[in-house]
Design a protein around this motif. Structure first.
Motif, PDB file in Angstrom:
ATOM      1  N   PRO A 225       0.769  -1.502  -0.119  1.00 31.24           N
ATOM      2  CA  PRO A 225      -0.232   0.507   0.116  1.00 31.24           C
ATOM      3  C   PRO A 225       0.713   1.094   0.080  1.00 31.24           C
ATOM      4  CG  PRO A 225      -0.687  -1.417   2.244  1.00 31.24           C
ATOM      5  CD  PRO A 225       0.205  -2.173   1.170  1.00 31.24           C
ATOM      6  N   TRP A 226       2.120   1.235   0.368  1.00 32.53           N
ATOM      7  CA  TRP A 226       3.353   2.347   0.706  1.00 32.53           C
ATOM      8  C   TRP A 226       4.415   1.919   0.212  1.00 32.53           C
ATOM      9  CZ3 TRP A 226      -1.049   1.479   4.986  1.00 32.53           C
ATOM     10  CH2 TRP A 226      -0.693   0.692   5.537  1.00 32.53           C
ATOM     11  N   ILE A 227       5.451   3.060   0.595  1.00 34.03           N
ATOM     12  CA  ILE A 227       6.548   2.169   0.471  1.00 34.03           C
ATOM     13  C   ILE A 227       7.894   2.356   1.978  1.00 34.03           C
ATOM     14  CG2 ILE A 227       8.990   3.239  -0.541  1.00 34.03           C
ATOM     15  CD1 ILE A 227       7.778   3.985  -2.894  1.00 34.03           C
ATOM     16  N   VAL A 228       7.920   1.921   2.640  1.00 34.56           N
ATOM     17  CA  VAL A 228       8.544   1.975   3.038  1.00 34.56           C
ATOM     18  C   VAL A 228      10.428   2.033   3.376  1.00 34.56           C
ATOM     19  CG1 VAL A 228       8.987   0.524   6.023  1.00 34.56           C
ATOM     20  CG2 VAL A 228       6.971  -0.288   4.558  1.00 34.56           C
ATOM     21  N   THR A 229      10.396   3.094   3.975  1.00 34.50           N
ATOM     22  CA  THR A 229      11.480   3.259   3.989  1.00 34.50           C
ATOM     23  C   THR A 229      12.725   2.378   3.787  1.00 34.50           C
ATOM     24  OG1 THR A 229      11.786   4.955   5.953  1.00 34.50           O
ATOM     25  CG2 THR A 229      11.111   6.022   3.506  1.00 34.50           C
ATOM     26  N   LYS A 230      14.110   2.232   3.574  1.00 29.71           N
ATOM     27  CA  LYS A 230      14.623   1.373   3.494  1.00 29.71           C
ATOM     28  C   LYS A 230      15.522   0.603   5.620  1.00 29.71           C
ATOM     29  CE  LYS A 230      19.244   2.926   2.503  1.00 29.71           C
ATOM     30  NZ  LYS A 230      19.939   2.917   1.536  1.00 29.71           N
ATOM     31  N   ASP A 231      15.217   2.473   6.455  1.00 25.99           N
ATOM     32  CA  ASP A 231      15.906   2.584   7.998  1.00 25.99           C
ATOM     33  C   ASP A 231      14.867   1.606   8.175  1.00 25.99           C
ATOM     34  OD1 ASP A 231      14.151   4.713   6.656  1.00 25.99           O
ATOM     35  OD2 ASP A 231      14.171   5.136   9.021  1.00 25.99           O
ATOM     36  N   GLU A 232      14.065   1.689   8.343  1.00 21.92           N
ATOM     37  CA  GLU A 232      12.689   0.692   8.866  1.00 21.92           C
ATOM     38  C   GLU A 232      12.284  -1.240   8.927  1.00 21.92           C
ATOM     39  OE1 GLU A 232       8.380   1.548   9.472  1.00 21.92           O
ATOM     40  OE2 GLU A 232       9.247   4.147   9.623  1.00 21.92           O
ATOM     41  N   ILE A 233      13.531  -1.542   7.669  1.00 21.69           N
ATOM     42  CA  ILE A 233      13.458  -2.973   7.277  1.00 21.69           C
ATOM     43  C   ILE A 233      14.977  -3.440   7.336  1.00 21.69           C
ATOM     44  CG2 ILE A 233      13.344  -4.713   5.755  1.00 21.69           C
ATOM     45  CD1 ILE A 233      10.837  -3.076   6.958  1.00 21.69           C
ATOM     46  N   GLU A 234      15.114  -4.160   8.778  1.00 20.40           N
ATOM     47  CA  GLU A 234      16.284  -3.876   9.174  1.00 20.40           C
ATOM     48  C   GLU A 234      17.093  -5.366   8.501  1.00 20.40           C
ATOM     49  OE1 GLU A 234      18.997  -6.334  12.656  1.00 20.40           O
ATOM     50  OE2 GLU A 234      16.821  -6.262  13.049  1.00 20.40           O
ATOM     51  N   ASP A 235      16.739  -6.349   7.505  1.00 27.46           N
ATOM     52  CA  ASP A 235      17.340  -7.323   6.171  1.00 27.46           C
ATOM     53  C   ASP A 235      15.548  -7.586   5.919  1.00 27.46           C
ATOM     54  OD1 ASP A 235      18.211  -9.403   5.124  1.00 27.46           O
ATOM     55  OD2 ASP A 235      18.801 -10.673   6.884  1.00 27.46           O
ATOM     56  N   PRO A 236      15.914  -7.576   4.215  1.00 22.11           N
ATOM     57  CA  PRO A 236      15.041  -7.293   3.804  1.00 22.11           C
ATOM     58  C   PRO A 236      14.995  -8.836   2.751  1.00 22.11           C
ATOM     59  CG  PRO A 236      16.584  -6.157   2.278  1.00 22.11           C
ATOM     60  CD  PRO A 236      17.245  -6.089   3.910  1.00 22.11           C
ATOM     61  N   HIS A 237      16.202  -8.965   3.381  1.00 19.48           N
ATOM     62  CA  HIS A 237      16.044 -10.723   2.511  1.00 19.48           C
ATOM     63  C   HIS A 237      15.967 -11.910   3.625  1.00 19.48           C
ATOM     64  CE1 HIS A 237      18.813  -8.582   0.299  1.00 19.48           C
ATOM     65  NE2 HIS A 237      18.679  -8.817  -0.601  1.00 19.48           N
ATOM     66  N   ASN A 238      15.403 -10.880   4.803  1.00 13.72           N
ATOM     67  CA  ASN A 238      14.377 -12.339   5.681  1.00 13.72           C
ATOM     68  C   ASN A 238      13.305 -11.987   5.975  1.00 13.72           C
ATOM     69  OD1 ASN A 238      14.406 -14.515   7.788  1.00 13.72           O
ATOM     70  ND2 ASN A 238      14.996 -13.578   9.066  1.00 13.72           N
ATOM     71  N   LEU A 239      12.136 -11.456   5.420  1.00  8.38           N
ATOM     72  CA  LEU A 239      11.049 -11.200   5.561  1.00  8.38           C
ATOM     73  C   LEU A 239      10.305 -12.398   4.852  1.00  8.38           C
ATOM     74  CD1 LEU A 239      11.124  -7.424   3.698  1.00  8.38           C
ATOM     75  CD2 LEU A 239      11.487  -7.549   6.197  1.00  8.38           C
ATOM     76  N   ARG A 240       8.956 -12.745   5.940  1.00  8.52           N
ATOM     77  CA  ARG A 240       7.456 -13.372   5.614  1.00  8.52           C
ATOM     78  C   ARG A 240       6.810 -13.532   4.520  1.00  8.52           C
ATOM     79  NH1 ARG A 240       4.074 -17.267   9.601  1.00  8.52           N
ATOM     80  NH2 ARG A 240       3.171 -19.246   8.246  1.00  8.52           N
ATOM     81  N   MET A 241       6.407 -13.623   3.441  1.00  4.97           N
ATOM     82  CA  MET A 241       5.389 -13.343   2.436  1.00  4.97           C
ATOM     83  C   MET A 241       4.197 -14.301   2.631  1.00  4.97           C
ATOM     84  SD  MET A 241       8.418 -13.659  -0.161  1.00  4.97           S
ATOM     85  CE  MET A 241       7.746 -13.179  -1.263  1.00  4.97           C
ATOM     86  N   ILE A 242       3.097 -13.874   2.423  1.00  2.00           N
ATOM     87  CA  ILE A 242       2.370 -14.251   2.860  1.00  2.00           C
ATOM     88  C   ILE A 242       1.667 -14.240   1.323  1.00  2.00           C
ATOM     89  CG2 ILE A 242       0.174 -15.692   3.516  1.00  2.00           C
ATOM     90  CD1 ILE A 242       1.657 -15.752   6.274  1.00  2.00           C
ATOM     91  N   LEU A 243       0.701 -14.953   0.591  1.00  2.84           N
ATOM     92  CA  LEU A 243      -0.576 -14.187  -0.593  1.00  2.84           C
ATOM     93  C   LEU A 243      -1.458 -15.515   0.287  1.00  2.84           C
ATOM     94  CD1 LEU A 243      -0.377 -13.593  -3.581  1.00  2.84           C
ATOM     95  CD2 LEU A 243      -1.979 -15.054  -3.446  1.00  2.84           C
ATOM     96  N   LYS A 244      -2.465 -14.413   0.403  1.00  5.24           N
ATOM     97  CA  LYS A 244      -3.734 -15.350   0.383  1.00  5.24           C
ATOM     98  C   LYS A 244      -5.242 -15.021  -0.870  1.00  5.24           C
ATOM     99  CE  LYS A 244      -3.508 -15.518   5.160  1.00  5.24           C
ATOM    100  NZ  LYS A 244      -4.756 -14.786   6.682  1.00  5.24           N
TER     101      LYS A 244
END
Length: 329
Positions: A225-244
């Motif tokens: 829904p929005w852009i989250v600036t990179k300072d808020e994401i510690e590791d973009p290569h360890n994020l759970r992703m779910i589609l329902k």
């Protein structure tokens, strides 16, 4: 910071906003104009437009100046909220609930959008493809993009309509020949992308060695829904992703399973072309798409009425519904 592009309901003007900790939407330009007006700074309207443009790509090009102005506006709004004041000098609300706005794609007109293909080992089995030796991708056009709560069109040509949850990242500054160990410096932030695909057309095209229509029909690019600036994401290569789909989990994975990481993709593509602020990269999808659900994928392809929720840890939930394309479109 969570940044979005939106319209007030009933208006045709797009605006840049930011999300408060309470989940409300702040109209950054309106709030910043009011702040400058109250401080009696000269040409406050001009200064607000200069610092806080209505186009997200321009906002990103503004770098730290744009972010500083946005933070100033958010602080000012919070102070006024504490004083129970919500109207600016033009009698515009600074703060709105999410129900009061129409979400647009966070970046309306990206200069380029590069969508990675075959970037999760587990997804390769869905299409029967071999692992690529280098990053491979196709283009998505901004005419395909829709925002949070936007409609995905089902037509007579989309009888094998599929979903693909993906982490997307936004380029923050211009670069070329970017070194892998410096690549993350060029990332501005992250958002959620659903790479909607028409499989029958996609594979007809791929037999000819090309791919365009099967990925670029109108509404085939839910983003937000929005852009989250990179300072808020510690590791973009360890994020759970779910589609329902209709509440049923169809995809459940983690970005740690990417084969070519964000830094690999930036280094590779910048060796071929210049990257610019506001350029978008989608990083590929894991398994679980309808295509890979043998022996009856037809049971899982999207149909009118289906509701899709794509969520990535730390980024929120992107929600869209499939509808028949309006006849007067």
């Amino acid at each position: 910071m969570k940044l979005l592009t939106f319209r007030r309901r009933g208006e045709g003007i797009s605006r840049i906003g930011a999300l408060t900790l309470q989940g409300e939407v702040v109209d950054l330009s309106s709030a910043h104009t009011s702040y400058l007006h109250e401080k009696e700074e000269a040409s406050s309207k001009h200064l607000a437009i200069t610092s806080l443009p209505s186009d997200m790509a321009e906002f990103i090009r503004g770098g730290q100046a744009s972010l500083k102005a946005a933070e100033m506006a958010l602080t000012y709004v919070q102070e006024k909220k504490d004083q129970k004041m919500t109207l600016g000098p033009n009698v515009e609300k600074w703060v709105m609930s999410q129900e009061e706005v129409e979400f647009l794609p966070p970046i309306l007109h990206p200069g380029k959008m590069i969508s990675a293909g075959m970037n999760y080992q587990e997804h390769l089995a869905d299409s029967g493809s071999d692992a690529p030796e280098m990053p491979v991708a196709f283009s998505k056009f901004y005419s395909s993009l829709v925002g949070h709560h936007g409609k995905i069109y089902y037509t007579d040509q989309t009888t094998t309509l599929d979903y693909e949850i993906e982490l997307a990242f936004v380029i923050g500054k211009k670069g070329k020949y970017i070194k892998r160990d410096e690549a993350m410096d060029y990332v501005y932030g992250y958002t959620i992308f659903n790479d909607v695909s028409e499989r029958t057309l996609q594979f007809r095209e791929m037999k000819q060695g090309l791919l365009l229509g099967g990925k670029n029909m109108d509404t085939f690019g839910p983003l937000g829904p929005w852009i989250v600036t990179k300072d808020e994401i510690e590791d973009p290569h360890n994020l759970r992703m779910i589609l329902k789909v209709n509440g049923e989990i169809r995809q459940d994975s983690n970005t740690k399973y990417m084969m070519f990481h964000i830094c690999d993709q930036i280094a590779y593509w910048s060796s071929l072309m210049s990257l610019h602020p506001g350029d978008l990269f989608a990083t590929g999808t894991p398994s679980g798409v309808a295509l890979g659900r043998k022996p009856h994928p037809e049971l899982y392809y999207l149909k009118p009425g289906d509701r899709i929720e794509a969520s990535i840890e730390g980024l929120g939930i992107l929600m869209n519904q499939v509808v028949r394309e309006p006849k007067d479109k």
